[in-house]
Design a protein around this motif. Structure first.
Motif, mmCIF file in Angstrom:
data_model
loop_
_atom_site.group_PDB
_atom_site.id
_atom_site.type_symbol
_atom_site.label_atom_id
_atom_site.label_comp_id
_atom_site.label_asym_id
_atom_site.label_seq_id
_atom_site.Cartn_x
_atom_site.Cartn_y
_atom_site.Cartn_z
ATOM 1 N N PHE A 155 0.774 -1.223 -0.014
ATOM 2 C CA PHE A 155 0.022 -0.146 0.153
ATOM 3 C C PHE A 155 0.819 1.053 0.055
ATOM 4 O O PHE A 155 0.496 2.033 -0.824
ATOM 5 C CB PHE A 155 -1.024 -0.083 0.991
ATOM 6 N N GLU A 156 1.778 1.254 0.622
ATOM 7 C CA GLU A 156 2.665 2.392 1.037
ATOM 8 C C GLU A 156 3.402 2.819 -0.391
ATOM 9 O O GLU A 156 3.548 3.916 -0.515
ATOM 10 C CB GLU A 156 3.787 2.475 2.211
ATOM 11 N N THR A 157 3.936 1.818 -1.046
ATOM 12 C CA THR A 157 4.550 1.965 -2.406
ATOM 13 C C THR A 157 3.692 2.850 -3.310
ATOM 14 O O THR A 157 3.816 3.541 -3.846
ATOM 15 C CB THR A 157 4.990 0.680 -3.172
ATOM 16 N N LEU A 158 2.290 2.135 -3.317
ATOM 17 C CA LEU A 158 1.307 2.854 -4.225
ATOM 18 C C LEU A 158 0.864 3.966 -3.806
ATOM 19 O O LEU A 158 0.790 5.043 -4.506
ATOM 20 C CB LEU A 158 -0.217 1.798 -4.342
ATOM 21 N N GLU A 159 1.003 4.319 -2.396
ATOM 22 C CA GLU A 159 0.348 5.592 -2.069
ATOM 23 C C GLU A 159 1.577 6.595 -2.275
ATOM 24 O O GLU A 159 0.949 7.645 -3.034
ATOM 25 C CB GLU A 159 0.253 5.493 -0.410
ATOM 26 N N GLU A 160 2.685 6.284 -2.236
ATOM 27 C CA GLU A 160 3.589 7.272 -2.543
ATOM 28 C C GLU A 160 3.723 7.577 -3.849
ATOM 29 O O GLU A 160 3.687 8.865 -4.183
ATOM 30 C CB GLU A 160 5.138 6.646 -2.102
ATOM 31 N N ARG A 161 3.544 6.740 -4.853
ATOM 32 C CA ARG A 161 3.440 7.154 -6.261
ATOM 33 C C ARG A 161 2.250 8.005 -6.711
ATOM 34 O O ARG A 161 2.292 8.805 -7.417
ATOM 35 C CB ARG A 161 3.541 5.847 -7.163
ATOM 36 N N LEU A 162 1.286 7.288 -6.199
ATOM 37 C CA LEU A 162 -0.131 8.119 -6.556
ATOM 38 C C LEU A 162 -0.133 9.714 -5.762
ATOM 39 O O LEU A 162 -0.579 10.663 -6.600
ATOM 40 C CB LEU A 162 -1.305 7.198 -5.901
ATOM 41 N N ARG A 163 0.425 9.762 -4.654
ATOM 42 C CA ARG A 163 0.440 11.155 -3.860
ATOM 43 C C ARG A 163 1.301 11.958 -4.999
ATOM 44 O O ARG A 163 0.906 13.065 -5.454
ATOM 45 C CB ARG A 163 1.297 11.071 -2.758
ATOM 46 N N GLU A 164 2.376 11.522 -5.475
ATOM 47 C CA GLU A 164 3.353 12.384 -6.383
ATOM 48 C C GLU A 164 2.651 12.557 -7.507
ATOM 49 O O GLU A 164 2.727 13.839 -8.164
ATOM 50 C CB GLU A 164 4.727 11.368 -6.566
ATOM 51 N N LEU A 165 1.769 11.585 -8.241
ATOM 52 C CA LEU A 165 1.084 11.867 -9.450
ATOM 53 C C LEU A 165 0.066 12.984 -9.304
ATOM 54 O O LEU A 165 -0.151 13.858 -10.113
ATOM 55 C CB LEU A 165 0.640 10.566 -9.957
ATOM 56 N N ALA A 166 -0.665 13.033 -7.908
ATOM 57 C CA ALA A 166 -1.527 14.135 -7.660
ATOM 58 C C ALA A 166 -0.815 15.417 -7.745
ATOM 59 O O ALA A 166 -1.385 16.398 -8.240
ATOM 60 C CB ALA A 166 -2.352 13.640 -6.478
ATOM 61 N N TYR A 167 0.170 15.565 -7.148
ATOM 62 C CA TYR A 167 1.061 16.730 -7.093
ATOM 63 C C TYR A 167 1.424 17.247 -8.349
ATOM 64 O O TYR A 167 1.238 18.467 -8.665
ATOM 65 C CB TYR A 167 2.298 16.524 -6.070
ATOM 66 N N LEU A 168 1.768 16.253 -9.198
ATOM 67 C CA LEU A 168 2.348 16.826 -10.486
ATOM 68 C C LEU A 168 1.297 17.000 -11.467
ATOM 69 O O LEU A 168 1.360 17.374 -12.663
ATOM 70 C CB LEU A 168 3.182 15.502 -11.213
ATOM 71 N N ASN A 169 -0.064 16.522 -11.223
ATOM 72 C CA ASN A 169 -1.115 17.010 -12.230
ATOM 73 C C ASN A 169 -2.308 17.553 -11.271
ATOM 74 O O ASN A 169 -3.323 16.651 -10.649
ATOM 75 C CB ASN A 169 -1.499 15.683 -12.714
ATOM 76 N N LYS A 170 -2.156 18.912 -11.023
ATOM 77 C CA LYS A 170 -2.956 19.533 -9.893
ATOM 78 C C LYS A 170 -4.453 19.413 -10.324
ATOM 79 O O LYS A 170 -5.577 19.658 -9.241
ATOM 80 C CB LYS A 170 -2.554 21.106 -9.892
#
Ligand code: 28F
Length: 376
Positions: free
Chosen positions: A189-204
């Motif tokens: 979960f933590e691996t997915l959470e980190e990448r999805l959080r990053e993608l949300a920051y990058l695509n406002k």
């Protein structure tokens, strides 16, 4: 149409053999397509599916992506975009959906002047995920209908069929990784959470929801209207900034979109993250070189012009200007060239000058307009 030896339609047969050869090659050498068959390769399967949904968002048609780790360990990703096309191919007599899901690199859905996001090994296509899954189900809502097709290790169980009606549009993919390929099929979960959080920051403008049916207390929703400015604040949470809010610079030139947010804190470390088409370019590249050159030159010019450097014996170096710097540099390039050990270094030479000029011009104006911060 001439009949083949066993009376089958030879065109269909030929296409079928080509598809089976492709899937067979992926299953024989999975590491060539997803890097490795360790836990990292397993998570690349998710990134490949997510990236196709992100591409639909970048194209302007989706603004919400949901990802669920299901109780049985399979993963479901949905988006509210247009839905993968389902029309039946005039000669191959199969649905465009089946082509995208079973033919290698059929998903090249965007032309030059848009930005194909690609995670992992840079956009191998969802057919690779299909080949490496014990089963995969695709559901497309489009033209008021719900289309469905199920595959076993990439092979369709039946033709695409209509299983219902619905008003909205979108694509839903559920897949269960093949235990014959991956020793460990547990998603972290933590691996997915980190990448999805990053993608949300990058695509406002994008909302990304992450659910875990194995433990729903961990469910998350990511949506950051401040984009990479919020990303810099998040990265600097434990530091003390020496300026009110991060500096934000954006611009685009020659089809290259540049966005950078940065701020200085009282620490001595340089915390710079760089991305190209949402790929984390860990090894840097020409975009980072352009940013560093602009920062060093602009701050040196400003310091000299306002005689902020007491003795003319010292000239500040690039490293001096990166002490205490937290920075997110995100650019979008139609045809990125990746180099380096892990293909995470940007090689496009023209990008250095583009980033340097956009950052240099905007930053020197900013320093002139806000001397108080500039002096700090
Ligand atoms: C859960 C993962 O894969 N979303 C996708 C689309 C939308 C289009 C598309 C995808 C055109 C014909 C190649 C629709 N309408 N989410 C996803 N959404 N692929 S994948 O087109 C595929 C190409 O086959 C799409 C008009 N243009 C493109």
């Amino acid at each position: 149409m001439a009949k083949g030896k066993n009376g089958a339609d030879p065109t269909y047969e030929a296409g079928d053999i080509q598809v089976l050869k492709g899937l067979e090659h992926v299953r024989k050498r999975p590491a060539m397509y997803i890097g490795d068959i360790s836990s990292r390769g397993l998570h690349h399967l998710v990134y490949e599916v997510i990236d196709n949904a992100i591409d639909e968002a970048l194209a302007g048609y989706a603004d919400k992506i949901t990802m669920t780790v299901n109780k049985n360990g399979s993963v479901t990703v949905t988006d509210n975009g247009r839905g993968i096309p389902t029309e039946v191919h005039p000669t191959e007599k199969i649905s465009a959906l089946e082509v995208v899901m079973t033919q290698l690199n059929a998903g090249g859905k965007f032309n030059r002047d848009s930005y194909k996001v690609s995670g992992g090994l840079h956009g191998v296509g969802v057919s690779v995920v299909n080949a490496l899954s014990e089963y995969l189900e695709a559901e497309v809502v489009r033209d008021g209908k719900v289309y469905y097709q199920k595959y076993k290790r990439g092979v369709p169980e039946a033709k695409v069929k209509v299983i219902g009606n619905a008003k909205k549009t979108g694509t839903k993919v559920t897949f269960y990784p093949d235990g014959e390929i991956f020793k460990n099929i547990n998603f972290k979960f933590e691996t997915l959470e980190e990448r999805l959080r990053e993608l949300a920051y990058l695509n406002k403008d994008l909302t990304i929801v992450l659910k875990d049916e194995r433990d729903s207390s961990k469910d998350e929703e990511f949506h950051y209207k401040g984009g990479i400015v919020d990303f810099v604040k998040y990265l600097d949470e434990s530091e003390k900034s020496i300026m009110g809010k991060p500096i934000y610079i954006s611009g685009d030139r020659e089809n290259v979109q540049v966005e950078v947010a940065f701020q200085y804190n009282e620490s001595y470390n340089d915390n710079t993250y760089t991305f190209v088409n949402n790929i984390n370019t860990h090894e840097g590249g020409t975009h980072l070189e352009g940013f560093k050159a602009a920062l060093t030159r602009t701050l040196n010019n400003y310091a000299t012009k306002n005689n902020l450097i007491k003795s003319d014996k010292i000239t500040l170096t690039g490293d001096d200007f990166r002490e205490g710097l937290t920075c997110v540099l995100s650019i979008k390039v139609p045809e990125p060239q990746f180099e380096g050990q892990t293909k995470t270094k940007l090689g496009n030479s023209e990008v250095k000058g583009i980033v340097q000029s956009i950052v240099g011009e905007t930053l020197s104006n900013f320093l002139e307009e806000t001397p108080s911060i500039a002096k700090r």
